[in-house]
Design an enzyme around this catalytic site. Structure first.
Site, PDB file in Angstrom:
ATOM      1  N   SER A   1       0.811  -1.219   0.000  1.00 17.78           N
ATOM      2  CA  SER A   1       0.000   0.000   0.000  1.00 17.78           C
ATOM      3  C   SER A   1       0.846   1.271   0.000  1.00 17.78           C
ATOM      4  O   SER A   1       1.541   1.565  -0.963  1.00 17.78           O
ATOM      5  CB  SER A   1      -0.956  -0.052   1.194  1.00 17.78           C
ATOM      6  OG  SER A   1      -1.905   0.976   1.148  1.00 17.78           O
TER       7      SER A   1
ATOM      8  N   ASP B   1      10.087   5.303 -10.063  1.00 17.61           N
ATOM      9  CA  ASP B   1       9.627   5.908 -11.318  1.00 17.61           C
ATOM     10  C   ASP B   1      10.292   7.247 -11.609  1.00 17.61           C
ATOM     11  O   ASP B   1      10.472   7.630 -12.771  1.00 17.61           O
ATOM     12  CB  ASP B   1       8.110   6.084 -11.291  1.00 17.61           C
ATOM     13  CG  ASP B   1       7.363   4.776 -11.524  1.00 17.61           C
ATOM     14  OD1 ASP B   1       8.034   3.750 -11.747  1.00 17.61           O
ATOM     15  OD2 ASP B   1       6.111   4.783 -11.481  1.00 17.61           O
TER      16      ASP B   1
ATOM     17  N   LYS C   1      -0.625  -4.134  -3.352  1.00 11.01           N
ATOM     18  CA  LYS C   1      -1.924  -3.606  -2.920  1.00 11.01           C
ATOM     19  C   LYS C   1      -2.055  -2.163  -3.422  1.00 11.01           C
ATOM     20  O   LYS C   1      -1.478  -1.244  -2.863  1.00 11.01           O
ATOM     21  CB  LYS C   1      -2.085  -3.634  -1.405  1.00 11.01           C
ATOM     22  CG  LYS C   1      -3.444  -3.093  -0.940  1.00 11.01           C
ATOM     23  CD  LYS C   1      -3.532  -3.025   0.577  1.00 11.01           C
ATOM     24  CE  LYS C   1      -4.898  -2.516   1.030  1.00 11.01           C
ATOM     25  NZ  LYS C   1      -5.189  -1.144   0.582  1.00 11.01           N
TER      26      LYS C   1
END
Length: 560
Positions: free
Chosen positions: A295, A306, A320
């Site tokens: 999460s 990224d 998740k």
């Protein structure tokens, strides 16, 4: 021409009317189905309550039916009844009113598993291994763990009397405690790994944990002159989205997109950008993750990866990527309902494509290549969706032997530590403490005195293979091979206690250190022999390799 235009307009109006009518019909049909099925449910429950042969518990039956209904959706849409609200609040705030101790079921009784340093349980003298006998006069010797927990929790400032049975003591001990606001630190430990590499562990994303992380990093930089950082998110199950944004913002520039959410209701379509000036955008950074990182942990890790802000080391994360929102229900209960999905800066979703088929620990299972989509980081590195974050440098998981697993499950390590503490007031400082030959031999004698037995998982699997071989008539062709292999895999306590001594010593060391030096001591000790910490330090001490992992076109690496 005019008539033709009029006909077109009339046709469009007719189509619009039909479309609205269909929408209205669809809505009315759906509402009718809802009303119909709710009426069926009510009438069924009424008949059960009136005519079922035994008495029934309305709360239990309704709770079960709600839980089973929600299980058909996803694992995170759940019903929270009033009696579970304290646990829910603890998950989001890290705070509750109580004595500050982890408790667990041991055989048929409940014991103190770990008292938190600095809170009522520890300050009053309760120790790990103490068996609960009474709480405020209530006999709890046959109570469930949840029932004991409920008695220990309560209003801050209230006193309670606890009677326990302790190893090494002939008579029960009684302690008088005052409940306090228990705040479990989201950052249980931070420190220096060497002269220029700092380390911060984040346990959960509870309220204001971003401030705790910031303070820890500032102290490492200002007081200890840390120039590089290892940020440990291993086994961090996540928590508050806004705290994930705040923490990622510590490392990336103001205005950078960190995560976005998209749902069926456009209200939940949001883009979360770094709201303030960062703490440090150039400090070399390693993020540690494993299968238990979920999460909010994946949001931070995914944003760092990224945006090519740091190197991710460890194992693929949980996967998740579903957003939950709590909705108030009647009688002080709540519904935690999935309303959207997370998307990290590259555009990929971190949610497992199939959350109904996972590994035993709940993490992402194997995903076919045909279902995975390729994305790119800011530098053009290839990354993929399909569930979780795949590290830039993957570390092969370590597995415990069957013997070690059973020693933990059967409380052999825990009980030996309890017995050891009853005989030894102190041990060496954390940095010097090791399991000596004398201590290990003492543990071996203790295990043998408990009539301890265990099974070999490999042997059980071999028996299944042998059964299949017999059915397929291959067994007789390899009977001698099967016999020899079975003999090698059969549990042998003396042999296995020697063969797996290093990992058992690690388990003993960790359990004993937490008894004397609590959680901080245990973490500090574990860091010395941590494989992933070693890899992180190696990467940060080799900036050419660090930079190469962040360059365009790099290939994911796997290391044992």
């Amino acid at each position: 021409m005019k008539n033709k235009y009029t006909k077109i307009v009339a046709s469009l109006l007719l189509l619009g009317t039909l479309f609205v009518g269909l929408l209205s019909f669809d809505r009315d049909s759906k509402n009718f189905k809802i009303a119909k099925n709710l009426d069926i449910y009510y009438s069924l429950f009424r008949e059960l309550n009136l005519f079922y042969v035994d008495s029934i518990s309305p709360e239990k039956i309704v709770k079960t039916s709600i839980d089973k209904m929600l299980e058909t959706l996803d694992p995170y849409t759940v019903y929270i009844p009033e009696q579970d609200m304290d646990d829910f609040e603890f998950m989001t705030t890290g705070e509750y009113g109580g004595i500050g101790a982890v408790i667990s079921k041991h055989d048929d009784h409940v014991v103190v598993a770990e008292p938190y340093e600095g809170f009522p349980a520890q300050k009053s003298g309760l120790k790990a291994g103490d068996e609960f006998l009474e709480i405020d006069g209530v006999d709890v010797r046959k109570h469930k763990t949840q029932d004991v927990s409920s008695l220990l929790k309560g209003n801050i400032g209230e006193t309670l009397k606890i009677k326990v049975k302790r190893v090494g003591e002939k008579s029960p001990l009684t302690f008088k405690l005052t409940r306090e606001k228990i705040h479990v630190d989201a950052v249980p430990y931070y420190g220096m790994l060497n002269e220029d590499v700092g380390y911060v562990r984040l346990k959960s994303f509870t309220l204001n944990c971003g401030d705790d992380v910031k303070r820890a990093i500032l102290e490492l930089k200002e007081k200890h002159h840390a120039k590089k950082l290892v940020f440990d998110l291993r086994s961090n199950p996540g928590g508050l989205l806004i705290e994930a944004v705040k923490i990622a913002n510590l490392f990336v520039n103001k205005g950078e997109e960190i995560v976005s959410t998209k749902g069926k209701v456009t209200t939940w379509d949001k883009v979360y950008k770094a709201p303030v000036a960062p703490l440090d955008t150039v400090m070399p950074l390693v993020v540690l993750v494993n299968r238990g990182s979920a999460s909010a942990s994946e949001i931070v890790t995914g944003a760092i990866q990224d945006l090519d802000r740091g190197v991710v080391i460890g194992r693929r994360t949980f996967g998740k990527g579903l957003v939950q929102t709590t909705r108030d229900l009647s009688y002080n209960s709540k519904l935690k309902v999935t309303t959207a999905k997370y998307y990290i800066p590259s555009g990929r979703c971190i949610q497992a494509l199939d959350y109904s088929h996972r590994n035993e620990d709940g993490s992402v299972g194997t995903i076919p290549d045909s279902l995975i989509t390729e994305f790119s980081t800011r530098n053009g590195r290839k990354v993929y969706d399909g569930g979780g974050i795949t590290p830039d440098l993957e570390i092969a998981p370590e597995y415990f032997s069957s013997l070690s697993i059973h020693l933990i499950r059967d409380f052999m390590v825990f009980d030996y530590a309890t017995d050891f503490v009853s005989k030894h007031k102190t041990i060496a400082p954390v940095e010097d403490f090791e399991i000596t030959d004398e201590m290990y031999n003492d543990f071996v004698s203790y295990v043998k005195s408990q009539d301890f037995t265990y099974e070999s998982i490999s042997e059980k699997l071999l028996e299944k293979v042998m059964e299949k071989a017999k059915k397929e008539k291959y067994y007789d062709l390899s009977k001698d091979d099967f016999t020899q292999l079975k003999e090698k895999l059969a549990p042998n306590l003396d042999k296995d206690l020697e063969a797996f001594r290093p990992e058992i010593c690690d388990l003993l060391k960790g359990e004993l250190i937490v008894r004397y030096y609590y959680q901080k001591g245990q973490i500090e000790s574990a860091l010395k022999d941590d494989i992933e910490i070693k890899k992180a330090k190696d990467i940060l001490n080799d900036m050419d390799k660090y930079n190469s992992l962040l360059e365009s076109g790099r290939v994911i690496k796997h290391e044992d």
